[in-house]
Scaffold this motif. Structure first.
Motif, PDB file in Angstrom:
ATOM      1  N   LYS A   2      84.798 130.654 107.432  1.00  0.00           N
ATOM      2  CA  LYS A   2      84.179 131.239 108.629  1.00  0.00           C
ATOM      3  C   LYS A   2      84.706 132.642 108.907  1.00  0.00           C
ATOM      4  N   ASN A   3      83.900 133.387 109.641  1.00  0.00           N
ATOM      5  CA  ASN A   3      84.318 134.692 110.126  1.00  0.00           C
ATOM      6  C   ASN A   3      85.049 134.528 111.459  1.00  0.00           C
ATOM      7  N   ILE A   4      85.868 135.506 111.777  1.00  0.00           N
ATOM      8  CA  ILE A   4      86.516 135.586 113.075  1.00  0.00           C
ATOM      9  C   ILE A   4      85.841 136.741 113.800  1.00  0.00           C
ATOM     10  N   VAL A   5      85.232 136.451 114.939  1.00  0.00           N
ATOM     11  CA  VAL A   5      84.458 137.443 115.679  1.00  0.00           C
ATOM     12  C   VAL A   5      85.192 137.780 116.971  1.00  0.00           C
ATOM     13  N   LEU A   6      85.497 139.059 117.165  1.00  0.00           N
ATOM     14  CA  LEU A   6      86.202 139.510 118.362  1.00  0.00           C
ATOM     15  C   LEU A   6      85.218 140.151 119.328  1.00  0.00           C
ATOM     16  N   ILE A   7      85.187 139.629 120.558  1.00  0.00           N
ATOM     17  CA  ILE A   7      84.346 140.197 121.605  1.00  0.00           C
ATOM     18  C   ILE A   7      85.226 140.594 122.784  1.00  0.00           C
ATOM     19  N   GLY A   8      84.700 141.471 123.624  1.00  0.00           N
ATOM     20  CA  GLY A   8      85.415 141.870 124.825  1.00  0.00           C
ATOM     21  C   GLY A   8      85.005 143.266 125.244  1.00  0.00           C
ATOM     22  N   MET A   9      85.562 143.673 126.356  1.00  0.00           N
ATOM     23  CA  MET A   9      85.273 144.984 126.920  1.00  0.00           C
ATOM     24  C   MET A   9      85.632 146.095 125.941  1.00  0.00           C
ATOM     25  N   PRO A  10      84.964 147.245 126.050  1.00  0.00           N
ATOM     26  CA  PRO A  10      85.430 148.412 125.301  1.00  0.00           C
ATOM     27  C   PRO A  10      86.894 148.664 125.669  1.00  0.00           C
ATOM     28  N   ALA A  11      87.693 148.993 124.681  1.00  0.00           N
ATOM     29  CA  ALA A  11      89.123 149.305 124.856  1.00  0.00           C
ATOM     30  C   ALA A  11      89.971 148.091 125.217  1.00  0.00           C
ATOM     31  N   CYS A  12      89.466 146.885 124.927  1.00  0.00           N
ATOM     32  CA  CYS A  12      90.273 145.687 125.191  1.00  0.00           C
ATOM     33  C   CYS A  12      91.206 145.378 124.032  1.00  0.00           C
ATOM     34  N   GLY A  13      91.030 146.082 122.901  1.00  0.00           N
ATOM     35  CA  GLY A  13      91.918 145.880 121.763  1.00  0.00           C
ATOM     36  C   GLY A  13      91.284 145.231 120.551  1.00  0.00           C
ATOM     37  N   LYS A  14      89.962 145.102 120.526  1.00  0.00           N
ATOM     38  CA  LYS A  14      89.304 144.416 119.415  1.00  0.00           C
ATOM     39  C   LYS A  14      89.629 145.040 118.055  1.00  0.00           C
ATOM     40  N   TYR A  27      92.073 138.684 105.864  1.00  0.00           N
ATOM     41  CA  TYR A  27      90.627 138.853 105.996  1.00  0.00           C
ATOM     42  C   TYR A  27      90.338 140.343 106.186  1.00  0.00           C
ATOM     43  N   PRO A  28      89.306 140.879 105.546  1.00  0.00           N
ATOM     44  CA  PRO A  28      88.937 142.269 105.815  1.00  0.00           C
ATOM     45  C   PRO A  28      88.376 142.416 107.233  1.00  0.00           C
ATOM     46  N   LEU A  29      88.648 143.567 107.840  1.00  0.00           N
ATOM     47  CA  LEU A  29      88.139 143.872 109.177  1.00  0.00           C
ATOM     48  C   LEU A  29      86.923 144.769 109.064  1.00  0.00           C
ATOM     49  N   GLU A  69      76.088 137.208 107.433  1.00  0.00           N
ATOM     50  CA  GLU A  69      75.787 136.507 106.183  1.00  0.00           C
ATOM     51  C   GLU A  69      76.986 136.486 105.235  1.00  0.00           C
ATOM     52  N   LYS A  70      77.984 137.311 105.525  1.00  0.00           N
ATOM     53  CA  LYS A  70      79.196 137.353 104.709  1.00  0.00           C
ATOM     54  C   LYS A  70      80.181 136.322 105.237  1.00  0.00           C
ATOM     55  N   GLU A  71      81.216 136.040 104.442  1.00  0.00           N
ATOM     56  CA  GLU A  71      82.221 135.061 104.843  1.00  0.00           C
ATOM     57  C   GLU A  71      83.612 135.656 104.788  1.00  0.00           C
ATOM     58  N   GLY A  72      84.498 135.107 105.603  1.00  0.00           N
ATOM     59  CA  GLY A  72      85.892 135.494 105.562  1.00  0.00           C
ATOM     60  C   GLY A  72      86.175 136.881 106.081  1.00  0.00           C
TER      61      GLY A  72
END
Length: 164
Positions: A2-14, A27-29, A69-72
């Motif tokens: 699975k992918n790791i998806v980061l959400i949040g406000m702009p400038a929250c540190g994603k 994992y590549p970012l 559609e990509k993984e990891g």
């Protein structure tokens, strides 16, 4: 994987946390805003000013489909990606969504010269008020970004155990 998806406000540190998490787990970012800019060969502020937010959001959805559609991967989304439920549906098909929750006061202390929407504390509060319920609703995991980077990354890794 699975992918790791980061959400949040702009400038929250994603992007920053995504980078450190990438270093720790391998994992590549991929930053969706940078990905979109590279694909479109233009910066987001130009797209917003020339074609408008709706056009930008449609492009964002197009590239989120491509990335999902990509993984990891660690996928760092733009702060407004949650504004379209379709984006979250796309990302959740093969991803675990983590909301990085950072206090408004901490966001407002940063230098935002390249982020016009964050120049004014009142606008930051307005964006937060518009989006906070969406971030919470769409996340699988909520991580408070209020500590040292290494501690935040360790919290994420602990929260992900058994989910990847």
């Amino acid at each position: 994987m699975k992918n790791i998806v980061l959400i949040g406000m702009p400038a929250c540190g994603k992007s920053t946390i995504g980078y450190w998490l990438s270093q720790k787990i391998g994992y590549p970012l991929l930053d969706t805003d940078k990905y979109l800019e590279e694909k479109e060969n233009r910066i987001i502020s130009d797209i917003f000013s020339n074609e408008g937010e709706e056009y930008f959001r449609n492009l964002e959805t197009k590239y989120l489909k491509e990335l999902s559609e990509k993984e990891g991967l660690i996928i760092s989304t733009g702060g407004g990606a949650v504004k379209k439920k379709e984006n979250i549906d796309i990302l959740k098909k093969n991803g675990i969504v983590i909301f990085l929750n950072r206090e408004i006061n901490d966001i407002s202390k940063e230098n935002h010269k390249h982020r016009p929407l964050l120049q004014d504390i009142n606008n930051i509060q307005k964006l937060y008020d518009e989006r906070i319920d969406l971030y919470k609703k769409y996340s699988d995991i909520i991580i408070k970004n209020n500590d040292d980077m290494s501690i935040i990354v360790d919290r994420i890794i602990t929260a992900l155990k058994g989910k990847l």
